[in-house]
Design an enzyme around this catalytic site. Sequence first.
Site, PDB file in Angstrom:
ATOM      1  N   SER A  22       0.602  -1.138   0.125  1.00 39.27           N
ATOM      2  CA  SER A  22      -0.035  -0.025   0.009  1.00 39.27           C
ATOM      3  C   SER A  22       0.965   1.362   0.063  1.00 39.27           C
ATOM      4  O   SER A  22       2.022   1.296   0.503  1.00 39.27           O
ATOM      5  CB  SER A  22      -0.923   0.155   1.221  1.00 39.27           C
ATOM      6  OG  SER A  22      -1.737  -1.072   1.197  1.00 39.27           O
TER       7      SER A  22
HETATM    8  N1  SAH Z   1      -0.762  -4.239   4.380  1.00 34.14           N
HETATM    9  C1  SAH Z   1      -0.393  -5.043   2.763  1.00 34.14           C
HETATM   10  C2  SAH Z   1      -1.502  -4.344   2.004  1.00 34.14           C
HETATM   11  C3  SAH Z   1      -1.474  -5.531   0.767  1.00 34.14           C
HETATM   12  S1  SAH Z   1      -2.774  -5.412  -0.218  1.00 34.14           S
HETATM   13  C4  SAH Z   1       0.929  -4.060   2.328  1.00 34.14           C
HETATM   14  O1  SAH Z   1       1.039  -2.666   2.617  1.00 34.14           O
HETATM   15  O2  SAH Z   1       2.004  -4.533   1.940  1.00 34.14           O
HETATM   16  C5  SAH Z   1      -3.939  -6.355   0.357  1.00 34.14           C
HETATM   17  C6  SAH Z   1      -3.592  -7.781   0.723  1.00 34.14           C
HETATM   18  O3  SAH Z   1      -4.699  -8.319   1.084  1.00 34.14           O
HETATM   19  C7  SAH Z   1      -2.953  -8.747  -0.652  1.00 34.14           C
HETATM   20  O4  SAH Z   1      -1.931  -9.264  -0.261  1.00 34.14           O
HETATM   21  C8  SAH Z   1      -4.230  -9.704  -0.614  1.00 34.14           C
HETATM   22  O5  SAH Z   1      -3.701 -10.887  -1.318  1.00 34.14           O
HETATM   23  C9  SAH Z   1      -4.873  -9.991   0.786  1.00 34.14           C
HETATM   24  N2  SAH Z   1      -6.047 -10.283   0.717  1.00 34.14           N
HETATM   25  C10 SAH Z   1      -7.189 -10.052   0.116  1.00 34.14           C
HETATM   26  N3  SAH Z   1      -8.156 -10.744   0.324  1.00 34.14           N
HETATM   27  C11 SAH Z   1      -7.954 -11.727   1.454  1.00 34.14           C
HETATM   28  C12 SAH Z   1      -8.576 -12.550   2.352  1.00 34.14           C
HETATM   29  N4  SAH Z   1      -9.701 -12.725   2.186  1.00 34.14           N
HETATM   30  N5  SAH Z   1      -7.695 -13.139   3.464  1.00 34.14           N
HETATM   31  C13 SAH Z   1      -6.557 -12.786   3.554  1.00 34.14           C
HETATM   32  N6  SAH Z   1      -5.810 -11.773   2.651  1.00 34.14           N
HETATM   33  C14 SAH Z   1      -6.566 -11.043   1.625  1.00 34.14           C
END
Ligand code: SAH
Length: 220
Positions: free
Chosen positions: A66
Amino acid sequence: MERIDTYKHKGMRKKLVDTLRSKGIKNERVLEAFDNVPRHFFMESGFVQFAYKDQAFPIGNDQTISQPYTVAVQTELIDPQKHEKILEVGTGSGYQTAILLEMGAKVYSIERYRELYLKAKSLLNDMKYHPYLFYGDGYKGQPAYAPYDKILVTAGASEIPKALFEQLKVGGSMVIPLGGRSGQEMTVVKKTGEDEKEEFHHGSFIFVPMVKGKDTNNNH
Ligand code: SAH
């Protein structure tokens, strides 16, 4: 893998902190955490040189780390206190996880891609952080460790997942981007009773979508 945090990185990080301050982030504890966590450790090799730009970047599996401003807003809203139990949905790169840990919270984090889960686990372990990481479906939360003081969802959801609300303490709050695929409203959900809540809105953001079920296509 050797990871080095140079004076140049530290300098770029100070500038990023100034940018976050100029965009309205006020909580000094949050800004200090951003100053302490080397974001370049969390980037894919092709994007390392952009680590201190206030932008989202690909981390593989069609997901992104993000934008720092977004991470800062979510962190300010969740307002982590020392020893609080926080459940994060969407570990991704593990950057937000590290920020919460840096602020002294006890962090439980779920990721639906095994590859991202494994990468974050090894990195955070190398950095001497101690989160509880899980490969699974965040829609189900992590009932074995519930209830949580706070829950932070880092993917866009169309509604408040029922299991997550159930696993939140009464008096606790959840930060979750709510809306469709084209954009979400940053929402703070305060659990005021077993079946009661109040919602507060904090502006528009665009997250990758929260997807049901864990990914089972990549079993490395
Ligand atoms: N906080 C992270 C955000 C990554 S984007 C960072 O800054 O690196 C959001 C993440 O949520 C992705 O890696 C995606 O695979 C995950 N995600 C989406 N749906 C999900 C679910 N149902 N359970 C667990 N993770 C999920």
